[in-house]
Design a protein around this motif. Structure first.
Motif, PDB file in Angstrom:
ATOM      1  N   HIS A 106       0.571  -1.118   0.078  1.00  0.00           N
ATOM      2  CA  HIS A 106      -0.060  -0.026   0.101  1.00  0.00           C
ATOM      3  C   HIS A 106       0.892   1.430   0.008  1.00  0.00           C
ATOM      4  N   ALA A 107       0.297   1.984  -0.987  1.00  0.00           N
ATOM      5  CA  ALA A 107       1.599   3.138  -1.200  1.00  0.00           C
ATOM      6  C   ALA A 107       1.096   4.610  -0.696  1.00  0.00           C
ATOM      7  N   ILE A 108      -0.054   4.840  -0.061  1.00  0.00           N
ATOM      8  CA  ILE A 108      -0.421   5.974   0.787  1.00  0.00           C
ATOM      9  C   ILE A 108       0.047   5.758   2.044  1.00  0.00           C
ATOM     10  N   VAL A 109       1.082   6.736   2.635  1.00  0.00           N
ATOM     11  CA  VAL A 109       1.665   6.234   3.997  1.00  0.00           C
ATOM     12  C   VAL A 109       0.605   6.221   4.949  1.00  0.00           C
ATOM     13  N   GLY A 110       0.340   5.388   5.793  1.00  0.00           N
ATOM     14  CA  GLY A 110      -0.278   5.052   6.732  1.00  0.00           C
ATOM     15  C   GLY A 110      -1.669   4.651   6.489  1.00  0.00           C
ATOM     16  N   ALA A 111      -2.063   4.900   5.029  1.00  0.00           N
ATOM     17  CA  ALA A 111      -3.437   4.679   4.818  1.00  0.00           C
ATOM     18  C   ALA A 111      -4.186   3.242   5.094  1.00  0.00           C
ATOM     19  N   HIS A 112      -3.132   2.224   5.044  1.00  0.00           N
ATOM     20  CA  HIS A 112      -3.437   0.693   5.020  1.00  0.00           C
ATOM     21  C   HIS A 112      -3.581   0.249   6.427  1.00  0.00           C
ATOM     22  N   LEU A 113      -3.494   1.290   7.594  1.00  0.00           N
ATOM     23  CA  LEU A 113      -3.530   0.965   8.904  1.00  0.00           C
ATOM     24  C   LEU A 113      -5.179   0.745   9.342  1.00  0.00           C
ATOM     25  N   PRO A 114      -5.873   1.757   9.049  1.00  0.00           N
ATOM     26  CA  PRO A 114      -7.250   1.525   8.989  1.00  0.00           C
ATOM     27  C   PRO A 114      -7.801   0.468   8.370  1.00  0.00           C
ATOM     28  N   ILE A 115      -7.330  -0.012   7.157  1.00  0.00           N
ATOM     29  CA  ILE A 115      -7.783  -1.191   6.377  1.00  0.00           C
ATOM     30  C   ILE A 115      -7.435  -2.569   6.981  1.00  0.00           C
ATOM     31  N   ALA A 116      -6.293  -2.386   7.604  1.00  0.00           N
ATOM     32  CA  ALA A 116      -5.695  -3.496   8.627  1.00  0.00           C
ATOM     33  C   ALA A 116      -6.441  -3.565   9.719  1.00  0.00           C
ATOM     34  N   ALA A 144     -11.626   8.478   8.524  1.00  0.00           N
ATOM     35  CA  ALA A 144     -10.850   7.606   7.886  1.00  0.00           C
ATOM     36  C   ALA A 144     -10.869   6.266   8.398  1.00  0.00           C
ATOM     37  N   ALA A 145     -10.763   6.001   9.854  1.00  0.00           N
ATOM     38  CA  ALA A 145     -10.908   4.710  10.400  1.00  0.00           C
ATOM     39  C   ALA A 145     -12.186   4.178  10.013  1.00  0.00           C
ATOM     40  N   ILE A 146     -13.570   4.784  10.116  1.00  0.00           N
ATOM     41  CA  ILE A 146     -14.625   4.125   9.683  1.00  0.00           C
ATOM     42  C   ILE A 146     -14.501   3.566   8.124  1.00  0.00           C
ATOM     43  N   ILE A 147     -14.233   4.362   6.992  1.00  0.00           N
ATOM     44  CA  ILE A 147     -14.050   3.858   5.909  1.00  0.00           C
ATOM     45  C   ILE A 147     -12.872   2.895   5.570  1.00  0.00           C
ATOM     46  N   GLY A 148     -11.770   3.289   6.461  1.00  0.00           N
ATOM     47  CA  GLY A 148     -10.667   2.050   5.869  1.00  0.00           C
ATOM     48  C   GLY A 148     -11.119   0.958   6.431  1.00  0.00           C
ATOM     49  N   ALA A 167     -12.941  -4.897   6.385  1.00  0.00           N
ATOM     50  CA  ALA A 167     -13.849  -5.982   6.571  1.00  0.00           C
ATOM     51  C   ALA A 167     -14.549  -6.487   5.313  1.00  0.00           C
ATOM     52  N   ALA A 168     -14.815  -5.480   4.254  1.00  0.00           N
ATOM     53  CA  ALA A 168     -15.223  -6.078   3.009  1.00  0.00           C
ATOM     54  C   ALA A 168     -14.208  -7.048   2.378  1.00  0.00           C
ATOM     55  N   LEU A 169     -13.008  -6.786   2.419  1.00  0.00           N
ATOM     56  CA  LEU A 169     -11.934  -7.730   1.828  1.00  0.00           C
ATOM     57  C   LEU A 169     -12.068  -9.127   2.425  1.00  0.00           C
TER      58      LEU A 169
END
Lengths: 323, 323
Positions: A111-121, B61-65, B70-72
Motif C-alpha cells: 500500500h502506497a499511501i503512507v499510513g492509509a493501510h492501517l485503518p484497512i488492516a 478515515a478509520a470508519i471507511i478504512g 472488513a469487506a476484503l
C-alpha cells in the motif's frame, strides 16, 4: 527450532536480497518503471515476523513490500514479473512495485499511501473478529507512518474494539529523508502505542531470531484474545528511500556502521558459530537462490505484457453500462 | 403500494438486508445507541445488537478504512458518514483505496461495501455542513455513486447497493427524509446505474436527481399550467451514468435543462450537457441550460442561503429560455 527452519530463514533473507539487487539493475536498465523502494537491510523484519504466522494470519504492509511478498510465498518469478509490469505478475501488471498482493497467500498488499493501510488492516482484523476466526492480522509500516492521522485513528480503533492485530513499526530511522527525531514528537515510537493503552515492545530488527521470537510470543497473546499488540522493530535500510535518492540526509559512515550489522551476516554467523549448519550448506542455499532469481528474471522478461483488453478489466466487479 | 417516508424506505432497506444476510452490518458515528443522527437506524441496535450495529469513534478515515478491510474479508459493511461534508476526512480511503483496489490488484477480490451519507443544503448549517459535492466522487472510476430522489428508488437502490460487490457511495438528502412516496409492497430491488423517466412530457427534457427532482416536479407542474409538458429524467446514479433515457428524451424534445444542487462548475450538468452534445448534436434546437448552486460557499443567513440554492423559479426560467 528445527534445522530446516533456520535454513528457511536464511534462504528467505538471501532471496529478498538477491531479488532486490537484480531489481535495482533492471531498474537502472530501464526495464522497471515508476518507483522502486528496496528492502535491503530490513530483511530480518518481515522474514522473522512472517515465519511465525499461521496460514490464516493476514499480512499487510506499506509500499516497501517485496520482502513481505516473498516471505508470504509469492514466487520470485511473480514478484519479478510484477516489477516488469507483466501479465504474469502477482497483480497482473497493474500494481507495480508498490502494489503487490496475493489473496491466496493471505498477503493483502502492498500500500502506497503512507499510513492509509492501517485503518484497512484494522478492518481485516474486524472481519476476523466478526466471523469469530482465530486469525491475527500483522500490519507493518514505517516510522514515518506514525505521524499521520490514520495511524492514530487505527490504533485507537484497534484498542476500543479489542481487535486481533499486531502493529509492527519498522523503524528504519528515516521517513524518506527526514530523521525520526525531526518528524516524531517521541523518538521511541512505541511510546505512541503506550498512549493508546496497547502493550508494546522494542525489538532488534537486524537479528531475525529476535524478531521471530518476539513475534511468536505476542502473536500467541493476540490469538488468545488479548487484543492488539505493538512492536517497534529497530532496523535500517542500506539503500536510499527509493532508486535515485541522493542521500543528503545521512553520512556514509552511518550506513557503513549499520552494514556491519547486516541481518544476513548476523544469522550466518549465529548458524555457523553455534554449529547449527555448516558454511557449505549456506553456500548451497546462496547458489540455489542465484539460480532461482536468474530464472525469475528470465520468466519475467519472457512473459507477455497484459492484453489491451486488460485496460478495462476489473474496474468493477459488476456489469454496468456508462454512456 | 404503501405510502412511506424516505427515512422509512431507507430504514426498511437496511433492516431487510440485515435480516437477509448475517454478513451485512452497520458501522458509523451514532448509528447504534443513538439510533442514527437522522433516526434512520432507530431500533436497530436493540434488535441486531452491538456487533452488527457498531458505534465508531469520530474518525472518518478509520470508519471507511476499516469498512474496506472488513469487506476484503467477505463481509458486507454499511459504513455511515454522518454527512458527506465529513467524507473529506475519509477522502483517501474512498477514492484512493475503495475505488482502486480491485483494479490495481488485478481483480483478486471484490469490495462489497456501501458508504451511506447525507448531503445537501437549505438547513442553515453554514458552509461546512451544507455541501453537495457529488460530482467530486462521481469523478473516480471504480466507485458507484447513487443518489435517489424518491422513497421507492431509495429503498430499491439501497438494497441493490448492499448486494453489490462494488463499493457504492449512497448519497441521501437531509431535506427529503420526511418526503412521502409510494413504495411497492414486499421484496424488490432497482438496478444501480439506470436512469429513469419520472414524469413523461414532450416539450423539454429536465435532467436531475435527488432533492432537485422535487424542485423539478414543482417546476413541471407550474409549466403544465401554461401548456408546457416537461419530461423529467432522474439520473439516480451518477456513476455509472446511464444517458440512454436522457438521449432518447432529448431526441424527442430537442431541448434540455439540467438541474443539480451542487455548484455548476465542473458539475453533473457539465457532464450531462457534454454527453448530449456528443451523442445528439443534430437534435439540438437550443443551447442546453444548467441550473445549479451559485458559486459561493453556502451562507448561514436563510435568505442568502436560499438565493444560492436552485429554486423552482430558476428551473421555470431556464425552461422558458430553451423553448
Amino acid at each position: 527450532m528445527e534445522k530446516q527452519e533456520y535454513l528457511d530463514l536464511y534462504y528467505q533473507m538471501v532471496l529478498i536480497r538477491l531479488v532486490e539487487e537484480r531489481a535495482a539493475q533492471l531498474y537502472q536498465q530501464g526495464k522497471i518503471g515508476g518507483f522502486l523502494h528496496l528492502y535491503i537491510g530490513q530483511e530480518a523484519v518481515s522474514t522473522g515476523l512472517i515465519s511465525v504466522r499461521k496460514p490464516q494470519d493476514r499480512i499487510i504492509t506499506a509500499y516497501r513490500d517485496h520482502g513481505a511478498a516473498l516471505n508470504c510465498g509469492i514466487p520470485a518469478k511473480e514478484v519479478m514479473a510484477e516489477l516488469l509490469g507483466k501479465a504474469t505478475g502477482c497483480s497482473k501488471g497493474k500494481g507495480g512495485s508498490m502494489h503487490m498482493l496475493d489473496v491466496e497467500k493471505n498477503f493483502w498488499g502492498g500500500h502506497a499511501i503512507v499510513g492509509a493501510h492501517l485503518p484497512i488492516a484494522a478492518g481485516l482484523a474486524l472481519g476476523d473478529l466478526y466471523q469469530e476466526n482465530d486469525s491475527v492480522t500483522i500490519c507493518m509500516f514505517g516510522d514515518g507512518a506514525t505521524n499521520i492521522g490514520y495511524f492514530h485513528e487505527a490504533l485507537n480503533l484497534s484498542k476500543i474494539w479489542n481487535l486481533p492485530i499486531l502493529w509492527v513499526c519498522e523503524n528504519n530511522q528515516y521517513g524518506m529523508g527526514t530523521a525520526v527525531e525531526k518528524a516524531s514528537a517521541v523518538s521511541e515510537i512505541r511510546q505512541k502505542a503506550e498512549g493508546y493503552g496497547i502493550p508494546n515492545r522494542r525489538v532488534d530488527g537486524m537479528n531475525v531470531l529476535e524478531v521471530r521470537k518476539n513475534a511468536g510470543e505476542v502473536i500467541d497473546k493476540i490469538r488468545s484474545g488479548e487484543g492488539p499488540f505493538f512492536l517497534e522493530i529497530i532496523t535500517y535500510r542500506f539503500r536510499g528511500h527509493s532508486m535515485g535518492d541522493p542521500e543528503r540526509y545521512r553520512q556514509a559512515d552511518e550506513i557503513k556502521k549499520w552494514q556491519e550489522n547486516d541481518p544476513i551476516g548476523i544469522l550466518r554467523n549465529v548458524l555457523i558459530g553455534e554449529k547449527i549448519v555448516t558454511e557449505a550448506e549456506l553456500d548451497v542455499i546462496d547458489a540455489q537462490v542465484e539460480d532461482e532469481v536468474q530464472a525469475a528474471v528470465q520468466f519475467a522478461e519472457s512473459s507477455p505484457d497484459p492484453e489491451p483488453e486488460a485496460l478495462f478489466e476489473n474496474v468493477y466487479a459488476g456489469e454496468y453500462t456508462d454512456g | 403500494m404503501a405510502r412511506i417516508t424516505m427515512r422509512e424506505a431507507i430504514s426498511q432497506a437496511l433492516w431487510e438486508e440485515m435480516e437477509h444476510d448475517p454478513n451485512v452490518f452497520i458501522m458509523g458515528e451514532e448509528v447504534g445507541l443513538w439510533g442514527g443522527t437522522y433516526a434512520v437506524t432507530k431500533g436497530f441496535y436493540d434488535h441486531f445488537g452491538a456487533k452488527r450495529v457498531r458505534d465508531t469513534p469520530i474518525a472518518e478515515a478509520a470508519i471507511i478504512g476499516s469498512a474496506i478491510g472488513a469487506a476484503l474479508t467477505g463481509l458486507r459493511p454499511i459504513a455511515e458518514l454522518m454527512t458527506i461534508n465529513f467524507a473529506f476526512s475519509a477522502m483517501d480511503h474512498i477514492v484512493n483505496e475503495a475505488a482502486k483496489f480491485r483494479y490495481m490488484f488485478g481483480g483478486q477480490f471484490t469490495i462489497p461495501m456501501v458508504i451511506r451519507t447525507v448531503g445537501g443544503g437549505g438547513r442553515q448549517l453554514g458552509a461546512t455542513h451544507s455541501q453537495t459535492p457529488d460530482a467530486v466522487f462521481a469523478h473516480f472510476p471504480g466507485l458507484i455513486v447513487v443518489s435517489p430522489g424518491t422513497p421507492e428508488d431509495a429503498k430499491g437502490l439501497l438494497k441493490s447497493a448492499i448486494r453489490s460487490d462494488d463499493p457504492v457511495l449512497f448519497i441521501e438528502n437531509a431535506t427529503l427524509y420526511q418526503v412521502r412516496g409510494e413504495v411497492p409492497e414486499g421484496e424488490y430491488t432497482i438496478p444501480l446505474g439506470k436512469s429513469k423517466i419520472q414524469r413523461p412530457g414532450k416539450d423539454v427534457t429536465i435532467v436531475t436527481y435527488s432533492k432537485m427532482l422535487e424542485i423539478s416536479y414543482k417546476a413541471a407542474d407550474q409549466l403544465a399550467k401554461s401548456g408546457i409538458e416537461a419530461e423529467i429524467v432522474d439520473l439516480r446514479s451518477l456513476r455509472p451514468l446511464d444517458m440512454q433515457p436522457v438521449i432518447e428524451s432529448f431526441k424527442k424534445t430537442n431541448r434540455a435543462v439540467i438541474v443539480e444542487e451542487g455548484w455548476k462548475s465542473y458539475g453533473v450538468g457539465s457532464e450531462v450537457a457534454t454527453r448530449i452534445y456528443e451523442n445528439a448534436f443534430d437534435y439540438v434546437d437550443a443551447p442546453v441550460k444548467r441550473v445549479a448552486q451559485k458559486e459561493v460557499p453556502l451562507p448561514y443567513n436563510q435568505q442568502l442561503e436560499q438565493m444560492a440554492l436552485p429554486q423552482v423559479d430558476d428551473v421555470i426560467q431556464a425552461v422558458k429560455e430553451v423553448l
